[in-house]
Enzyme design. Structure first.
Site, PDB file in Angstrom:
ATOM      1  N   ASP A   1     -13.930   5.969  -3.416  1.00 30.76           N
ATOM      2  CA  ASP A   1     -13.297   5.454  -4.648  1.00 30.76           C
ATOM      3  C   ASP A   1     -13.852   6.132  -5.909  1.00 30.76           C
ATOM      4  O   ASP A   1     -13.105   6.520  -6.800  1.00 30.76           O
ATOM      5  CB  ASP A   1     -13.515   3.940  -4.776  1.00 30.76           C
TER       6      ASP A   1
ATOM      7  N   ALA B   1     -14.612  -2.775  -7.545  1.00 27.03           N
ATOM      8  CA  ALA B   1     -14.137  -1.442  -7.930  1.00 27.03           C
ATOM      9  C   ALA B   1     -15.122  -0.777  -8.893  1.00 27.03           C
ATOM     10  O   ALA B   1     -15.445   0.407  -8.756  1.00 27.03           O
ATOM     11  CB  ALA B   1     -12.759  -1.541  -8.568  1.00 27.03           C
TER      12      ALA B   1
ATOM     13  N   ASN C   1     -17.834  -7.627 -19.230  1.00 26.31           N
ATOM     14  CA  ASN C   1     -17.149  -8.452 -18.230  1.00 26.31           C
ATOM     15  C   ASN C   1     -16.957  -9.875 -18.741  1.00 26.31           C
ATOM     16  O   ASN C   1     -17.741 -10.376 -19.547  1.00 26.31           O
ATOM     17  CB  ASN C   1     -17.961  -8.480 -16.929  1.00 26.31           C
ATOM     18  N   ARG C   2     -15.879 -10.525 -18.224  1.00 27.70           N
ATOM     19  CA  ARG C   2     -15.578 -11.911 -18.587  1.00 27.70           C
ATOM     20  C   ARG C   2     -16.776 -12.819 -18.274  1.00 27.70           C
ATOM     21  O   ARG C   2     -17.128 -13.696 -19.052  1.00 27.70           O
ATOM     22  CB  ARG C   2     -14.338 -12.350 -17.792  1.00 27.70           C
TER      23      ARG C   2
ATOM     24  N   SER D   1       0.811  -1.222   0.000  1.00 32.44           N
ATOM     25  CA  SER D   1       0.000   0.000   0.000  1.00 32.44           C
ATOM     26  C   SER D   1       0.845   1.273   0.000  1.00 32.44           C
ATOM     27  O   SER D   1       1.806   1.398   0.764  1.00 32.44           O
ATOM     28  CB  SER D   1      -0.913   0.007   1.233  1.00 32.44           C
TER      29      SER D   1
ATOM     30  N   SER E   1     -22.959 -12.290 -17.107  1.00 29.44           N
ATOM     31  CA  SER E   1     -24.131 -12.128 -16.235  1.00 29.44           C
ATOM     32  C   SER E   1     -23.867 -11.119 -15.117  1.00 29.44           C
ATOM     33  O   SER E   1     -24.782 -10.430 -14.659  1.00 29.44           O
ATOM     34  CB  SER E   1     -24.538 -13.474 -15.635  1.00 29.44           C
TER      35      SER E   1
ATOM     36  N   GLY F   1     -15.042  -4.896 -16.672  1.00 29.58           N
ATOM     37  CA  GLY F   1     -15.085  -5.465 -15.332  1.00 29.58           C
ATOM     38  C   GLY F   1     -16.428  -5.223 -14.669  1.00 29.58           C
ATOM     39  O   GLY F   1     -17.197  -4.337 -15.087  1.00 29.58           O
TER      40      GLY F   1
ATOM     41  N   LYS G   1     -13.996  -4.572   2.091  1.00 29.33           N
ATOM     42  CA  LYS G   1     -14.892  -3.431   1.842  1.00 29.33           C
ATOM     43  C   LYS G   1     -16.359  -3.779   2.100  1.00 29.33           C
ATOM     44  O   LYS G   1     -17.128  -2.923   2.540  1.00 29.33           O
ATOM     45  CB  LYS G   1     -14.722  -2.914   0.412  1.00 29.33           C
TER      46      LYS G   1
END
Ligand code: NDP
Length: 265
Positions: free
Chosen positions: A96, A125, A145-146, A8, A149, A121, A59
Site C-alpha cells: 500500500d 491505511a 485525526n478525529r 473491488s 490520541s 486519519g 489485513k
C-alpha cells in the site's frame, strides 16, 4: 479476500497486467466470512493458490497468519499481499505504502523530499503508508485525526523514522500551510469532510484522497473550490497492485495505461 469485496477493481487490474505481461493468471474476488480468514487462506493454498491480496477487514489477521514478514509489512503492522510458497510457508508483504508513494511521485509529479506533509486519519491505511513516505525524507509530517490520541500514538511510534507529530483537527487552526495534504480517513465514504481551515492551503499545495470514486470526493471538491490541484486514490490502487504482481511474477507491469483504462470503466 475481503468483506465486503464486490466493489473491488482488483480482478480487472490484474487481468490487464497479465495480458500486458503475457502471463496466465486467475485472479478473482473472494468474499470471506468474518472469523473464516485463516481457513479460507488454507483452503486456497491447498487448492494450488499462489498469491493473495487481502483487504478490509483482514489485513491485521493476514499479518498474524504470515510465517515471515517483509520489513515494510512489519513496520505497517498489516499485510495486503500474501505469497503462498510451495513449501507451505506463507510470506506477508505490504504494497500500500509504495503504491501511494509511486502514484504521488511518478504519476502526480509530486516530490516528497523536503516537503511539509499533512496526513488526515490514523487508521490502517495511514499506518501502512507512513514508513514508505518517511523513507522519502519529507521535512515534517503532521498527522491529524478525529480521535487525537490515535494520531499521537501513531506519531510516537514512527518518530524513530523521521520528523512527525500527531494531534486533533483543532490544532490545524494554528499551523503554517502544507505543500501536500493526504486524506487517509474514510470520511469521504460517508460523503463527509474533516474540519479543515482554508489556511492549510497555498495555491501551490497538492491534495490527495486515498479514496477513489467515479465522482470527485468531498475532499477533492474542497481543494478545487480553493483553486488547488487534487487526485483521488485510483493510481495508488493500481500501483499497489503492480507491486503485488511484481512480487508474485517478477514482472513489473506498465501502470499508466491501466490507470486510464480503469478510470474510464
Ligand atoms: P480505518 O477504519 O482503519 O480508519 C478510518 C480513519 O478515518 C480513522 O482515522 C477515523 O478516525 C477516520 N474517520 C472515519 N470517519 C470520519 C469522519 N466522518 N470524519 C473524520 N474522520 C473520520 O480505515 P482505513 O485506514 O483502512 O481506510 C481509510 C481510507 O483509505 C478508506 O477511504 C479506504 O478506502 C482508503 N484506502 C485506499 C487505498 C487505495 O489503494 N487507494 C488502500 C487502502 C485504503 P477515528 O480514529 O477518529 O475513528
Amino acid at each position: 479476500m475481503g468483506n465486503p469485496i464486490s466493489h473491488s477493481r482488483s480482478p480487472q487490474i490484474h487481468q490487464l497486467f497479465a495480458q500486458q505481461c503475457g502471463e496466465r493468471i486467475d485472479y478473482s474476488a473472494i468474499l470471506v466470512d468474518l472469523g473464516g480468514f485463516a481457513q479460507a487462506v488454507g483452503n486456497f493454498h491447498a487448492s494450488g493458490g499462489r498469491g493473495l491480496n487481502v483487504t478490509v477487514p483482514f489485513k491485521e489477521e493476514a499479518f498474524a497468519l504470515a510465517d515471515t514478514l517483509t520489513p515494510r509489512a512489519r513496520l505497517a503492522g498489516a499485510v495486503n499481499t500474501l505469497l503462498l510458497h510451495d513449501n507451505h510457508a506463507i510470506e506477508g508483504d505490504n504494497s500500500d505504502g509504495v503504491g501511494l508513494v509511486t502514484d504521488l511521485q511518478q504519476n502526480q509529479q509530486q516530490t516528497l523530499a523536503g516537503k511539509r506533509i499533512l496526513i488526515l486519519g490514523a487508521g490502517g491505511a495511514v499506518r501502512g503508508v507512513l514508513g514508505p513516505i518517511l523513507e522519502q525524507q519529507p521535512l515534517h509530517i503532521t498527522l491529524a485525526n478525529r480521535t487525537p490520541s490515535r494520531a499521537e500514538a501513531l506519531a510516537e511510534q514512527f518518530q524513530p523514522h523521521g520528523s512527525i507529530n500527531g494531534g486533533g483537527y483543532e490544532a490545524l487552526n494554528r499551523v503554517a500551510p502544507f505543500e501536500i495534504i493526504i486524506n487517509g480517513t474514510s470520511a469521504s465514504l460517508a460523503g463527509e469532510l474533516p474540519p479543515l481551515p482554508d489556511s492549510l492551503l497555498t495555491g501551490q499545495s497538492f491534495c490527495y484522497d486515498m479514496m477513489y470514486s467515479a465522482e470527485p470526493t468531498p475532499f477533492m471538491r474542497w481543494a478545487a473550490e480553493r483553486g488547488v490541484q487534487s487526485s483521488d486514490g485510483l493510481g495508488m490502487l493500481v500501483e499497489q497492485a503492480a507491486e503485488s504482481f511484481w512480487r508474485w511474477r517478477q514482472k513489473r507491469p506498465q501502470t499508466k495505461a491501466v490507470i486510464e483504462q480503469i478510470h474510464s470503466m
